[in-house]
Design an enzyme around this catalytic site. Structure first.
Site, PDB file in Angstrom:
ATOM      1  N   CYS A  13       0.858  -1.185   0.000  1.00 51.73           N
ATOM      2  CA  CYS A  13       0.000   0.000   0.000  1.00 51.73           C
ATOM      3  C   CYS A  13       0.894   1.234   0.000  1.00 51.73           C
ATOM      4  CB  CYS A  13      -0.988  -0.014   1.172  1.00 51.73           C
ATOM      5  SG  CYS A  13      -0.282   0.249   2.810  1.00 51.73           S
ATOM      6  N   ASN A  16       2.350   1.513   4.336  1.00 53.69           N
ATOM      7  CA  ASN A  16       2.600   0.248   5.031  1.00 53.69           C
ATOM      8  C   ASN A  16       2.273   0.343   6.524  1.00 53.69           C
ATOM      9  OD1 ASN A  16       5.390  -2.003   5.643  1.00 53.69           O
ATOM     10  ND2 ASN A  16       3.315  -2.544   5.087  1.00 53.69           N
ATOM     11  N   CYS A  18      -1.469   0.680   7.342  1.00 55.14           N
ATOM     12  CA  CYS A  18      -2.900   0.369   7.463  1.00 55.14           C
ATOM     13  C   CYS A  18      -3.275  -0.874   6.648  1.00 55.14           C
ATOM     14  CB  CYS A  18      -3.769   1.545   7.000  1.00 55.14           C
ATOM     15  SG  CYS A  18      -3.623   3.029   7.979  1.00 55.14           S
ATOM     16  N   ARG A  19      -3.395  -0.688   5.346  1.00 55.99           N
ATOM     17  CA  ARG A  19      -3.929  -1.753   4.493  1.00 55.99           C
ATOM     18  C   ARG A  19      -2.986  -2.928   4.309  1.00 55.99           C
ATOM     19  NH1 ARG A  19      -5.258   1.857  -0.546  1.00 55.99           N
ATOM     20  NH2 ARG A  19      -3.343   2.811   0.219  1.00 55.99           N
ATOM     21  N   SER A  20      -1.740  -2.668   3.933  1.00 58.75           N
ATOM     22  CA  SER A  20      -0.847  -3.804   3.644  1.00 58.75           C
ATOM     23  C   SER A  20      -0.485  -4.596   4.902  1.00 58.75           C
ATOM     24  CB  SER A  20       0.380  -3.378   2.847  1.00 58.75           C
ATOM     25  OG  SER A  20       1.118  -2.387   3.493  1.00 58.75           O
ATOM     26  N   ASP A 128      -8.184   3.502   1.243  1.00 57.85           N
ATOM     27  CA  ASP A 128      -7.266   3.897   2.306  1.00 57.85           C
ATOM     28  C   ASP A 128      -8.073   4.472   3.473  1.00 57.85           C
ATOM     29  OD1 ASP A 128      -5.240   4.844   3.932  1.00 57.85           O
ATOM     30  OD2 ASP A 128      -4.119   5.773   2.300  1.00 57.85           O
TER      31      ASP A 128
END
Length: 163
Positions: A13, A16, A18-20, A128
Site C-alpha cells: 500500500c 505500510n 494500514c492496508r498492507s 485507504d
C-alpha cells in the site's frame, strides 16, 4: 524459501501502516490455518518512505485484534527493486500503488504485480482508511479477508502444479 515448492507474497500500500499490514496479518492467519505457512511466505511494504520502522496504525491494530489478527509485531518498510525479484506475487491495494509498482518494476517482472482485489467481483481497490472514520478499518478487513481467501485458492493451485 525460493525453491519451486514455495511462494513469496508481498502486500503493498502507500505507507505500510494500514492496508498492507492488515492484509499481511490476514494472509498469515489464512496460511497458518491451511497448514501452508512453511510453503508460502508473506510480507508487506509501502511505496512511500515516511513511516519506515513504525508500527501499524493503532486503529488498524485495534480492528485487526477485534477479528483475531495481531499486527503488533509488524513494522513498516519501503518497497525496493529487489522485491520484484524476491516475490512471486506483489499485491497492490489500489490503482495508484499498482501504477507506482509497474513503473518501478523491471519489465520482465511486471506480470507478478496484481491488484489485491483482482480475484473479487464487487470492488477493485482497498480504500485507504487513514484519514477516515474507524469503520473504514473494518471495511478494509472485510475486503482483505475475502481477497485473501481467493488468493489462498490461487496459491494452493500454483503449489500443486509445481509438484
Amino acid at each position: 524459501m525460493s525453491d519451486k515448492q514455495s511462494l513469496r507474497v508481498l502486500m503493498v500500500c502507500l505507507g505500510n501502516i494500514c492496508r498492507s499490514p492488515t492484509a499481511h496479518a490476514v494472509m498469515q492467519s489464512r496460511l497458518d490455518a491451511a497448514g501452508l505457512s512453511d510453503r508460502v511466505e508473506v510480507d508487506s511494504a509501502g511505496t512511500g518512505d515516511w513511516h519506515v520502522g513504525k508500527a501499524p496504525d493503532a486503529r488498524a491494530r485495534q480492528a485487526g485484534l477485534g477479528r483475531g489478527y495481531d499486527l503488533s509485531a509488524l513494522r513498516a518498510r519501503q518497497l525496493v527493486e529487489d522485491d520484484f525479484h524476491r516475490f512471486d506475487y506483489l499485491l497492490a491495494m489500489d490503482h495508484n500503488n499498482l501504477m507506482h509498482m509497474q513503473q518501478m518494476a523491471p519489465a520482465a517482472l511486471r506480470e507478478r504485480i496484481h491488484l489485491m482485489l483482482s480475484p473479487l467481483q464487487q470492488a477493485d481497490e482497498v480504500p485507504d482508511p487513514y484519514y477516515g472514520a474507524e469503520e473504514g478499518f473494518d471495511k478494509v478487513l472485510d475486503l482483505v479477508e475475502a481477497a485473501c481467501d481467493a488468493w489462498l485458492d490461487e496459491f494452493r493451485q500454483r503449489l500443486e502444479s509445481r509438484r
